[in-house]
Design an enzyme around this catalytic site. Structure first.
Site, PDB file in Angstrom:
ATOM      1  N   LYS A 166      39.520  49.152  46.652  1.00 29.51           N
ATOM      2  CA  LYS A 166      39.993  47.609  46.602  1.00 29.51           C
ATOM      3  C   LYS A 166      40.824  47.191  47.807  1.00 29.51           C
ATOM      4  O   LYS A 166      41.557  47.859  48.286  1.00 29.51           O
ATOM      5  CB  LYS A 166      40.727  47.625  45.415  1.00 29.51           C
TER       6      LYS A 166
HETATM    7  C1  E4P Z   1      42.354  42.791  38.808  1.00 36.94           C
HETATM    8  O1  E4P Z   1      41.532  43.389  39.759  1.00 36.94           O
HETATM    9  C2  E4P Z   1      43.813  42.284  39.117  1.00 36.94           C
HETATM   10  O2  E4P Z   1      44.431  43.562  39.478  1.00 36.94           O
HETATM   11  C3  E4P Z   1      44.332  41.759  38.030  1.00 36.94           C
HETATM   12  O3  E4P Z   1      43.375  41.209  37.093  1.00 36.94           O
HETATM   13  C4  E4P Z   1      45.299  41.108  38.420  1.00 36.94           C
HETATM   14  O4  E4P Z   1      45.968  40.149  36.905  1.00 36.94           O
HETATM   15  P1  E4P Z   1      47.286  39.516  36.877  1.00 36.94           P
HETATM   16  O5  E4P Z   1      47.112  38.145  37.511  1.00 36.94           O
HETATM   17  O6  E4P Z   1      47.428  39.262  35.485  1.00 36.94           O
HETATM   18  O7  E4P Z   1      48.185  40.228  37.643  1.00 36.94           O
END
Ligand code: E4P
Length: 218
Positions: free
Chosen positions: A83
């Site tokens: 990522k």
């Molecule tokens: C996914 O890859 C993200 O890390 C996650 O969905 C972020 O979610 P949030 O906005 O609730 O922190």
């Protein structure tokens, strides 16, 4: 549409993976910090539990550091998807990592232009954060529709990973608009199962049968 679980907690991942509905996992540094255990241990456990894409995020923000971390993370398992934050140096790294055959997930995507740049660089996944856009009174779901059009028009193979869910409705709308994956928090996966009429209906079926005096077949 595939379903990923959005947590770094191996216990939660095992619980939902055992139901047979989870195709992969997304984590981020905040989610890892929340578990309160050694990062290396939780990642090793997740790799043992899940046979599917597991997004692990780099912490570096410059090209050399992102490349170093990405290669090391990818070496942990063939299921690791690295990522990478939406930054110019991140996009440059995505381009070179995709040429090396390393899978990438461009995260912190909040506009169609950002998603397009990630796809051009050859990202395996792009993660639009629906909920965080809604949090500031925007329309996160509309972004999914825009990205779908752009990827279809350009024949990009990058998968749309709808992230930052807030409600079951987000998941349904992402599926309707052609997202390839929704990543959903454990507590929100529970909500996907629930409907008051399902519970009421089952309670009544069982009560009616019990009060009838009928013998069960098996
Ligand atoms: C996914 O890859 C993200 O890390 C996650 O969905 C972020 O979610 P949030 O906005 O609730 O922190």
């Amino acid at each position: 549409m595939q379903l990923f679980i959005d947590t770094a907690d191996p216990e939660a991942i095992k619980k939902y993976y055992d139901l047979g509905i989870i195709d992969g996992v997304t984590t981020n540094p905040s989610l890892a910090a929340k578990v309160g255990r050694a990062y290396r241990d939780i990642v090793n456990e997740i790799i043992q539990i899940v046979n599917g894409p597991i997004s692990l995020e780099v912490l570096g923000t410059n090209y050399d550091e992102i490349m170093r971390e990405a290669r090391a993370l990818a070496a942990l398992s063939e299921n690791v998807v690295v990522k990478i934050p939406m930054l110019p140096e991140g996009i440059k790294a995505v381009k070179h990592l995709s040429q090396e055959g390393i899978k990438t997930n461009v995260t912190l995507v909040f506009s169609a232009a950002q998603a397009w740049l990630a796809a051009k660089a050859g990202a395996s996944y792009v993660s639009p954060f629906i909920g965080r856009i809604d949090d500031i009174a925007g329309d996160g779901i509309e972004l999914i529709a825009e990205i779908r059009d752009i990827f279809d028009n350009g024949l990009y193979e990058t998968k749309i990973l709808a992230a930052s869910d807030r409600t079951p409705r987000h998941v349904v709308q992402a599926a309707m608009l052609g997202a390839d994956v929704a990543t959903v928090k454990p507590e929100n996966i529970d909500k996907l199962f629930k409907h008051p009429l399902s519970k009421d209906g089952l309670d009544k079926f069982l009560k009616d049968f019990e009060s009838s005096g009928l013998e069960p077949l098996v």
